[in-house]
Design a protein around this motif. Structure first.
Motif, PDB file in Angstrom:
ATOM      1  N   THR A  12       1.501  60.914  -1.688  1.00  0.00           N
ATOM      2  CA  THR A  12       2.307  59.436  -2.797  1.00  0.00           C
ATOM      3  C   THR A  12       3.137  60.091  -3.302  1.00  0.00           C
ATOM      4  O   THR A  12       3.891  61.571  -2.649  1.00  0.00           O
ATOM      5  CB  THR A  12       1.915  60.161  -4.400  1.00  0.00           C
ATOM      6  OG1 THR A  12       0.520  59.908  -4.395  1.00  0.00           O
ATOM      7  CG2 THR A  12       2.431  59.763  -5.268  1.00  0.00           C
ATOM      8  N   VAL A  15       9.374  58.019  -6.927  1.00  0.00           N
ATOM      9  CA  VAL A  15      10.868  57.164  -7.338  1.00  0.00           C
ATOM     10  C   VAL A  15      11.691  57.236  -7.947  1.00  0.00           C
ATOM     11  O   VAL A  15      11.161  57.084  -9.223  1.00  0.00           O
ATOM     12  CB  VAL A  15      10.521  55.884  -6.355  1.00  0.00           C
ATOM     13  CG1 VAL A  15      12.206  55.443  -6.327  1.00  0.00           C
ATOM     14  CG2 VAL A  15      10.001  55.737  -5.252  1.00  0.00           C
ATOM     15  N   ALA A  26      11.775  47.322  -8.734  1.00  0.00           N
ATOM     16  CA  ALA A  26      11.100  47.998  -7.268  1.00  0.00           C
ATOM     17  C   ALA A  26      12.649  47.720  -6.928  1.00  0.00           C
ATOM     18  O   ALA A  26      13.340  46.927  -6.245  1.00  0.00           O
ATOM     19  CB  ALA A  26      10.379  47.510  -6.764  1.00  0.00           C
ATOM     20  N   GLU A  29      11.691  50.377  -2.062  1.00  0.00           N
ATOM     21  CA  GLU A  29      10.570  50.580  -1.916  1.00  0.00           C
ATOM     22  C   GLU A  29       9.521  50.800  -0.672  1.00  0.00           C
ATOM     23  O   GLU A  29       8.251  50.802  -0.550  1.00  0.00           O
ATOM     24  CB  GLU A  29      10.130  51.106  -3.304  1.00  0.00           C
ATOM     25  CG  GLU A  29       9.695  51.375  -4.841  1.00  0.00           C
ATOM     26  CD  GLU A  29       9.580  51.430  -5.793  1.00  0.00           C
ATOM     27  OE1 GLU A  29       8.449  50.827  -5.510  1.00  0.00           O
ATOM     28  OE2 GLU A  29       9.859  51.855  -7.419  1.00  0.00           O
ATOM     29  N   PHE A  32       7.939  53.106   2.144  1.00  0.00           N
ATOM     30  CA  PHE A  32       6.767  53.782   1.555  1.00  0.00           C
ATOM     31  C   PHE A  32       5.335  53.189   1.561  1.00  0.00           C
ATOM     32  O   PHE A  32       4.832  53.629   2.237  1.00  0.00           O
ATOM     33  CB  PHE A  32       7.017  54.269   0.141  1.00  0.00           C
ATOM     34  CG  PHE A  32       9.092  55.287   0.088  1.00  0.00           C
ATOM     35  CD1 PHE A  32       8.994  56.306   1.415  1.00  0.00           C
ATOM     36  CD2 PHE A  32       9.604  54.703  -0.193  1.00  0.00           C
ATOM     37  CE1 PHE A  32      10.143  56.529   1.445  1.00  0.00           C
ATOM     38  CE2 PHE A  32      11.371  55.484  -0.366  1.00  0.00           C
ATOM     39  CZ  PHE A  32      11.835  55.938   0.322  1.00  0.00           C
ATOM     40  N   ALA A  33       6.121  51.904   1.078  1.00  0.00           N
ATOM     41  CA  ALA A  33       4.189  51.643   0.455  1.00  0.00           C
ATOM     42  C   ALA A  33       3.762  50.849   2.290  1.00  0.00           C
ATOM     43  O   ALA A  33       2.993  51.022   2.514  1.00  0.00           O
ATOM     44  CB  ALA A  33       4.378  49.803  -0.297  1.00  0.00           C
ATOM     45  N   THR A  38       1.466  56.169  -1.429  1.00  0.00           N
ATOM     46  CA  THR A  38       1.500  55.481  -2.780  1.00  0.00           C
ATOM     47  C   THR A  38       2.458  55.831  -3.750  1.00  0.00           C
ATOM     48  O   THR A  38       3.511  57.050  -3.225  1.00  0.00           O
ATOM     49  CB  THR A  38      -0.171  56.163  -3.867  1.00  0.00           C
ATOM     50  OG1 THR A  38      -0.999  56.063  -3.381  1.00  0.00           O
ATOM     51  CG2 THR A  38       0.187  55.578  -5.413  1.00  0.00           C
ATOM     52  N   VAL A  39       2.666  54.931  -4.729  1.00  0.00           N
ATOM     53  CA  VAL A  39       4.191  55.186  -5.128  1.00  0.00           C
ATOM     54  C   VAL A  39       4.440  55.017  -6.744  1.00  0.00           C
ATOM     55  O   VAL A  39       3.832  54.523  -7.155  1.00  0.00           O
ATOM     56  CB  VAL A  39       5.145  53.868  -4.876  1.00  0.00           C
ATOM     57  CG1 VAL A  39       6.780  54.114  -5.454  1.00  0.00           C
ATOM     58  CG2 VAL A  39       6.029  53.816  -3.443  1.00  0.00           C
ATOM     59  N   ALA A  41       5.728  55.120 -10.082  1.00  0.00           N
ATOM     60  CA  ALA A  41       8.127  55.391 -10.336  1.00  0.00           C
ATOM     61  C   ALA A  41       7.754  55.043 -11.543  1.00  0.00           C
ATOM     62  O   ALA A  41       7.468  54.533 -12.370  1.00  0.00           O
ATOM     63  CB  ALA A  41       8.248  53.684  -9.643  1.00  0.00           C
TER      64      ALA A  41
END
Length: 268
Positions: A12, A15, A26, A29, A32-33, A38-39, A41
């Motif tokens: 993870t 952000v 968003a 991002e 990262f995805a 996993t994000v 935020a």
């Protein structure tokens, strides 16, 4: 605390978005995805549905975010990402919770130099305070929807040291549409005025590897902030973007930067 959690990976990243942003918006991002992370935020204090009382300082909110991670069963973060005004919170979290945070990524991030300049501070308090900001953003939403080129040029003036016409000319139709959609949903709440308050400098206490990304054309957060962080953080790499504005994700070399980010995370 308002937050958004997307992805099913056990790795993870948190952000911390910048000013006028919240968990529901968003930006940047995808890297990262697409890399399989996993994000998480959160909306920083004063933005979205996170009240100012949820950590009245970056230190307090860093502790609250660490508690959120524990509540979600996240024992280790691959990285904390600090974007623009969220940079100080990301650095503070890395300094206060080294057992939780593996790495730090800073994008157009505010450092611990004086920020913003006096004119921006006065203007920000005048048009983005909690009593006025709803009207300010209602006007901007109408402008970018009814006359997108005019609205975008007006907003880009504060984000680039170049002429707004030049910045707009360098954007593709898809990038313009993305910015129109983003600016149409921004709000300042109580958060932006709070972002302009001074914050204790903890950069020297951040021992994790850090990736500092910025462009010399940024008018909102001068390149000196990135240089300051790169010189003070013990394990920092400075990556210079060729973007025309604060929005590094719309620069011609962002694919290269995205590759650098993925390699930086993979090294961890």
């Amino acid at each position: 605390m308002e937050y958004r959690l997307e992805g099913e990976s056990r790795r993870t990243v948190v952000v911390f978005h910048g000013g006028h942003m919240r968990a529901g918006l968003a930006l940047g991002e995808e890297v990262f995805a697409e890399a399989g992370f996993t994000v998480l935020a959160p909306s920083r204090p004063g933005y979205g549905r996170t009240p100012l009382s949820t950590g009245t300082t970056p230190a307090g909110f860093a502790d609250a975010t660490a508690q959120l991670c524990r509540s979600l069963g996240i024992e280790r973060l691959a990285a904390v990402v600090g974007i623009s005004a969220g940079g100080r919170t990301a650095l503070t979290m890395a300094a206060r919770h080294p057992h939780l945070v593996e790495r730090v990524i800073l994008q157009s991030a505010v450092a611990f130099l004086p920020w913003p300049d006096r004119l921006t501070r006065l203007g920000g308090r005048a048009v983005f305070n909690a009593q006025i900001e709803a009207g300010t953003w209602a006007f901007m939403r109408s402008l970018v929807r009814l006359a997108p080129p005019v609205g975008l040029r007006l907003l880009l003036r504060s984000l680039s040291a170049l002429s707004s016409c030049q910045v707009l000319a360098g954007l593709s139709p898809a990038e313009r549409a993305t910015l129109v959609g983003l600016f149409s949903q921004m709000r300042s709440g109580h958060g932006f005025v709070a972002d302009m308050l001074p914050v204790p400098d903890c950069a020297a206490q951040v021992g994790q590897s850090a990736l500092v990304i910025a462009t010399r054309h940024d008018h909102s957060v001068p390149f000196a902030h990135a240089e300051s962080l790169a010189s003070v953080l013990p394990n920092a790499e400075l990556v210079e973007s060729r973007a025309d504005s604060h929005m590094i994700w719309f620069g011609p070399d962002y694919p290269r930067i995205a590759t650098t980010i993925r390699a930086f995370l993979a090294a961890g």
